[in-house]
Write an enzyme that holds these catalytic residues in place. Structure first.
Site, short mmCIF file in Angstrom:
data_model
loop_
_atom_site.label_atom_id
_atom_site.label_comp_id
_atom_site.label_asym_id
_atom_site.label_seq_id
_atom_site.Cartn_x
_atom_site.Cartn_y
_atom_site.Cartn_z
N HIS A 1 0.34 1.48 5.09
CA HIS A 1 1.25 1.96 4.05
C HIS A 1 2.28 2.85 4.72
O HIS A 1 1.95 3.59 5.65
CB HIS A 1 0.45 2.72 2.99
CG HIS A 1 1.27 3.24 1.83
ND1 HIS A 1 2.36 2.56 1.31
CD2 HIS A 1 1.15 4.37 1.08
CE1 HIS A 1 2.86 3.26 0.29
NE2 HIS A 1 2.16 4.36 0.14
N ASP B 1 6.09 0.01 -3.48
CA ASP B 1 4.66 0.19 -3.72
C ASP B 1 4.42 1.35 -4.68
O ASP B 1 3.67 1.22 -5.66
CB ASP B 1 3.95 0.45 -2.39
CG ASP B 1 2.44 0.50 -2.54
OD1 ASP B 1 1.83 -0.56 -2.75
OD2 ASP B 1 1.86 1.61 -2.46
#
Length: 334
Positions: free
Chosen positions: A108, A191
C-alpha cells in the site's frame, strides 16, 4: 485501455535469486510469505521476539528473525505492518539495515505517498498491492489462481525495479490474475477513497441506516437484517461476475425499476458533493495527518467507534441469525 501483465511477462528467476524478508505476519504478511516460499523463494519473516505470531510462523514451516536481523539478511524487504505503525518502525529498526541496491517493497502506498517514510536514494522502492485481503491472496494461490495486483515504482535505483515487481507478483500468485501498472499516488488516493466512500464507510452507513429505518417503522429486526445486510452478498456477487448490467439483468423487473427511480434519491447531489470533499481531504493529505495524529495518541476515536458499532442492534441480531445458518462458518472479531 491500460496494459495488463501476466505470468508470461514475469521472469520467476528474478525473485528466486533474491532473499526476501516479510516484515509482519498479519493478513497480507502471512499470504506473501507462504506464497513466495511455495513458489521457491528464500523467505524469512521479521517479527519482534515477543510477538505472539512467532509460533504460527514456525508451525507454517517458515523461518523467523527479529526484524532488524531479517532486513540485514535480505536484499528485498517487504513492509507489511499496519500503516499507522510502519513509519516509526521502519525508521527505528529497518532503515539503517538496508544496503545500496536493496529493494524496499510495500503493499500500500500510504507511507511513501504521504511522506511518512523517505527511503535512501540508493534503494529500489516499489509496491505490489493485491486487490483483495490477504486471506483471499492465500486461498486463491492454493487453488491455482490469484488476486490481481497493482504494481508501482517509486524509485528505480538499479534500473530493474519493474522486473523485480513483476517477478514478485508472480511469486505471490498475482500475475496469474493480472498486474496493472500504476503510481503510489493513484493507488493510495483511490484506495482510501474507495474505503471511505463505498467499500467500508458508505456501505456500512447505508446498511445501518436502512436497517434502522425498517425497525423504526415496526418491521421485525430479523426481516430487516435479511433485507439490508444478508442479501447484499447476493447482489455483490452479481456485480462481481458481470457489473451493473448483469446484476440488473438477474434481479426482477420490479427491483430494476426501483433501482432506476429511487437510487438517485438516496445518493443525491449533496452526497456527490460530499464525496468530492472526502476526495479533497485525501488528496491534500488532511486525512493522513488526521489519522496519523489519532494513531499516535492510541487511536481513541477508532476504539470508541469500534466498541459502539460492535454493539449495534444489527450486529446482535446478525450474530444470532448466523448461528442458525448451517451453510455459514460464522466469524467474529478477536
Amino acid at each position: 485501455m491500460a496494459e495488463i501483465f501476466y505470468d508470461k511477462d514475469a521472469d520467476p528467476e528474478v525473485i528466486k535469486g533474491r532473499k526476501v524478508a516479510v516484515i509482519g505476519y498479519g493478513s497480507q504478511g502471512h499470504a506473501h510469505a507462504l506464497n513466495l516460499s511455495e513458489s521457491g523463494v528464500e523467505v524469512v519473516v521479521g517479527l519482534r521476539p515477543d510477538s505472539a505470531r512467532r509460533t504460527q510462523v514456525l508451525d507454517d514451516g517458515l523461518a523467523v528473525m527479529d526484524p532488524p536481523d531479517a532486513a540485514e539478511w535480505a536484499d528485498v524487504v517487504t513492509m507489511l505492518v499496519p500503516d499507522q505503525l510502519m513509519a516509526d518502525f521502519y525508521n527505528a529498526r529497518i532503515a539503517d539495515r538496508m544496503e545500496p541496491g536493496n529493494a524496499l517493497l510495500f503493499a500500500h502506498g500510504f507511507n511513501i505517498h504521504f511522506g511518512e517514510i523517505t527511503p535512501a536514494a540508493d534503494l529500489d522502492v516499489l509496491m505490489v498491492a493485491p486487490k483483495g485481503p490477504g486471506h483471499l491472496v492465500r486461498r486463491t494461490y492454493t487453488e491455482g489462481s490469484g488476486v490481481p495486483c497493482l504494481l508501482a515504482i517509486h524509485q528505480d535505483a538499479t534500473g530493474s525495479a519493474f522486473e523485480l515487481g513483476m517477478s514478485y507478483s508472480w511469486g505471490i500468485g498475482g500475475a496469474r490474475a493480472g498486474v496493472l501498472q500504476t503510481t503510489f499516488r493513484e493507488e493510495t488516493e483511490t484506495d482510501l477513497f474507495g474505503e471511505q466512500v463505498i467499500l467500508c464507510g458508505g456501505v456500512s452507513q447505508l446498511i445501518k441506516a436502512s436497517y434502522e429505518t425498517l425497525v423504526e417503522a415496526g418491521y421485525e429486526p430479523e426481516s430487516a437484517y435479511f433485507e439490508t445486510l444478508h442479501e447484499l452478498k447476493l447482489i455483490v456477487d452479481l456485480l462481481y461476475e458481470g457489473g451493473l448490467s448483469w446484476m440488473r439483468y438477474s434481479v426482477s423487473d420490479t427491483a430494476e425499476y426501483g433501482d432506476y427511480t429511487r437510487g438517485a434519491r438516496i445518493i443525491t447531489e449533496e452526497s456527490r458533493a460530499e464525496m468530492k470533499r472526502v476526495l479533497a481531504e485525501i488528496q491534500s493529505g488532511a486525512f493522513a495527518r488526521e489519522w496519523m495524529a489519532q494513531a499516535r495518541e492510541g487511536a481513541p476515536y477508532l476504539l470508541e467507534q469500534r466498541a459502539a458499532n460492535q454493539s449495534h442492534p444489527i450486529e446482535q441480531v446478525g450474530r444470532e441469525l448466523r448461528q442458525m445458518m448451517p451453510f455459514l462458518d460464522p466469524k467474529a472479531p478477536e
